[in-house]
Design an enzyme around this catalytic site. Sequence first.
Site, mmCIF file in Angstrom:
data_model
loop_
_atom_site.group_PDB
_atom_site.id
_atom_site.type_symbol
_atom_site.label_atom_id
_atom_site.label_comp_id
_atom_site.label_asym_id
_atom_site.label_seq_id
_atom_site.Cartn_x
_atom_site.Cartn_y
_atom_site.Cartn_z
ATOM 1 N N GLU A 253 0.882 -1.176 0.000
ATOM 2 C CA GLU A 253 0.000 0.000 0.000
ATOM 3 C C GLU A 253 0.908 1.211 0.000
ATOM 4 O O GLU A 253 1.617 1.468 0.977
ATOM 5 C CB GLU A 253 -0.880 -0.017 1.250
ATOM 6 C CG GLU A 253 -1.842 -1.185 1.318
ATOM 7 C CD GLU A 253 -2.930 -1.121 0.274
ATOM 8 O OE1 GLU A 253 -3.206 -0.022 -0.242
ATOM 9 O OE2 GLU A 253 -3.492 -2.177 -0.058
ATOM 10 N N CYS A 287 -2.332 8.666 3.429
ATOM 11 C CA CYS A 287 -2.072 8.167 2.075
ATOM 12 C C CYS A 287 -3.191 8.570 1.116
ATOM 13 O O CYS A 287 -2.952 8.774 -0.062
ATOM 14 C CB CYS A 287 -1.908 6.660 2.095
ATOM 15 S SG CYS A 287 -3.290 5.803 2.858
HETATM 16 P P1 NAD Z 1 8.789 4.786 4.088
HETATM 17 O O1 NAD Z 1 8.674 3.972 2.864
HETATM 18 O O2 NAD Z 1 9.974 5.650 4.258
HETATM 19 O O3 NAD Z 1 8.748 3.866 5.408
HETATM 20 C C1 NAD Z 1 7.685 2.963 5.662
HETATM 21 C C2 NAD Z 1 8.202 1.805 6.508
HETATM 22 O O4 NAD Z 1 9.181 1.085 5.759
HETATM 23 C C3 NAD Z 1 8.894 2.220 7.810
HETATM 24 O O5 NAD Z 1 8.600 1.286 8.820
HETATM 25 C C4 NAD Z 1 10.376 2.149 7.431
HETATM 26 O O6 NAD Z 1 11.219 1.962 8.546
HETATM 27 C C5 NAD Z 1 10.382 0.943 6.519
HETATM 28 N N1 NAD Z 1 11.497 0.890 5.565
HETATM 29 C C6 NAD Z 1 12.236 1.915 5.084
HETATM 30 N N2 NAD Z 1 13.161 1.453 4.215
HETATM 31 C C7 NAD Z 1 12.991 0.100 4.125
HETATM 32 C C8 NAD Z 1 13.621 -0.941 3.392
HETATM 33 N N3 NAD Z 1 14.620 -0.690 2.558
HETATM 34 N N4 NAD Z 1 13.186 -2.198 3.551
HETATM 35 C C9 NAD Z 1 12.157 -2.478 4.367
HETATM 36 N N5 NAD Z 1 11.519 -1.531 5.111
HETATM 37 C C10 NAD Z 1 11.925 -0.257 4.985
HETATM 38 O O7 NAD Z 1 7.447 5.628 4.154
HETATM 39 P P2 NAD Z 1 7.115 6.847 5.107
HETATM 40 O O8 NAD Z 1 7.657 8.073 4.483
HETATM 41 O O9 NAD Z 1 7.476 6.557 6.502
HETATM 42 O O10 NAD Z 1 5.520 6.836 5.017
HETATM 43 C C11 NAD Z 1 4.821 7.695 4.215
HETATM 44 C C12 NAD Z 1 4.442 7.036 2.901
HETATM 45 O O11 NAD Z 1 3.582 5.944 3.162
HETATM 46 C C13 NAD Z 1 3.665 7.972 1.998
HETATM 47 O O12 NAD Z 1 4.121 7.829 0.677
HETATM 48 C C14 NAD Z 1 2.231 7.459 2.108
HETATM 49 O O13 NAD Z 1 1.427 7.773 1.008
HETATM 50 C C15 NAD Z 1 2.447 6.004 2.302
HETATM 51 N N6 NAD Z 1 1.290 5.363 2.953
HETATM 52 C C16 NAD Z 1 0.475 4.574 2.200
HETATM 53 C C17 NAD Z 1 -0.659 4.000 2.790
HETATM 54 C C18 NAD Z 1 -1.621 3.169 1.965
HETATM 55 O O14 NAD Z 1 -2.467 2.505 2.540
HETATM 56 N N7 NAD Z 1 -1.530 3.186 0.641
HETATM 57 C C19 NAD Z 1 -0.939 4.218 4.131
HETATM 58 C C20 NAD Z 1 -0.080 5.027 4.853
HETATM 59 C C21 NAD Z 1 1.040 5.597 4.260
#
Ligand code: NAD
Length: 512
Positions: A253, A287
């Site tokens: 997501e 999101c």
């Molecule tokens: P992010 O991708 O930076 O981090 C999300 C999670 O992934 C965190 O727990 C982080 O520690 C982990 N992570 C980071 N790098 C990783 C890797 N290489 N391997 C595995 N895990 C890793 O996202 P963010 O900036 O923290 O969150 C915001 C984003 O999330 C926005 O783009 C938003 O639109 C999206 N989001 C989507 C939904 C949905 O349902 N579509 C819901 C909430 C947020």
Amino acid sequence: MSTLSLTSAENHLASLVTSSGEAGEIEVRSPFDDSVVGALPVSSEEDVTHAFASAAAVQKDWAERPVKERTAVIARFRDLLLKERDALVDCVQAETGKARASAFEEVADASLWSSYNARHASGLLREKRRQGTFPLLTKTRERHVPKGVVGVITPWNYPLTLPASDVLPALVTGNAVVLKPDSQTPHTALMVLDLLLRAGLPRDVLQIVLGPGPEVGGALVAYADYIMFTGSTATGRVVAAQCAERLIGCSAELGGKNAMLVLEDADVAKAAVGAVRGCFANSGQLCVSIERIYVHDAVWDEFVSAFGERVRQMRLEPGFEWEADMGSLISARQLDAVAAHVDDAVAKGATVLTGGNRRADLGPYFYEPTVLLGVTDSMELARKETFGPVVSLYRVSSDDEGVRLANDSEYGLSASVWSKRNGPRVARKVEAGTVNVNESYAATWSSHGAPMGGMKSSGLGRRHGAQGILKYTEPQTIAAQRLLPIAGPADLKKETWAKALSAGTRLLNLYR
Ligand code: NAD
């Protein structure tokens, strides 16, 4: 204003992290005033290995329990969520700096989604008879077996809703889970684990590991039997590629650049109210937040005036009172990213209808709800997700033009259409996994019986609904053949069997 003190519960929550304590600590600070919320142990790679081993050791026993036992745990968890509502809302607010009403929505959503799982999992998981090769002779059953140990990775923006959204269906289908929440909001995830244990979840079936994304999240992807990832599209691509390498399934997501359409026949006053919520709930760090609004010429002046006025009236406040309309952003990084998008747009000719300022007087990461006009494609925020309280308004000369521009995006997560008569018809033309009519985002999200997720670069797979539960299982088909082998009786000539089967196939075609 006082920040929530978690110190009394801190030791208990820290004990729930799968960590030897040798990899250091994460200090969590409140976005309201930068005060310390608490410190929790980081998990090393060995700790993640241990988490998977101990989760795998209990998973089979958990899966062999009758589904009703698992759904009973989820139902008790739902009741505990409401019982502990205030503590949960306090914790979500302390970690995210969001307004109290936004934090409460997480409790309500998790509770309703728990009910859906508790009520529908048994029916979804029940073995089903399926049409076999030959009527009466082939008895075919479809069943669903758990994937094993599922890795769930969640971001910081909905620290209660998102772990609940993805952990509960994985558990109810008989999997064990290793969850890695974002390091900015780990206490809320640990409270979820604490409540599940109180609800009767056996120890070790859900493990929580903490630490930096690429290391700890990467280790999850290396060991899990299936990955559920929520976060940015950039990280989602990395995770999906690693899952592909291991040939394990994943659901993702991801981000959005969600559009709202105010059609020619919209109720403008209602659309203006909906837009405030759609753009600025959770300070736009949602999101499904609306970041682009396409408004029909015929209602442009009225909408711009009504929306601008409502945004100017919004109450921006730190703290734990209920009536704030918007709280803080999560961090300095998020604040800088939002301000950079607005500054770039203004430098390239956009005008600010309202907002556009940091509000250090309210807290270190506050930013005003901001409405921009005159945004063009040369500006960073025209196509990129801002993930903050900033929206661009565009005037369009027809509803079709609005749809075309809404669809001109690499993303396709959520959309919103405002119209007295044409909403559902226009919604069908929009390229987004969820489209809300006369609502900004909540109608689709909280329709838990229907799938939620993104088209295009906004995701893979869906959460919610039957699909959001059964994706945590491997479908297994068992077909028992009796009396007549599919290849025909052993002593019959092949040609004779082929003739018989041709006639039989004609007959079977009528019933397929
Ligand atoms: P992010 O991708 O930076 O981090 C999300 C999670 O992934 C965190 O727990 C982080 O520690 C982990 N992570 C980071 N790098 C990783 C890797 N290489 N391997 C595995 N895990 C890793 O996202 P963010 O900036 O923290 O969150 C915001 C984003 O999330 C926005 O783009 C938003 O639109 C999206 N989001 C989507 C939904 C949905 O349902 N579509 C819901 C909430 C947020």
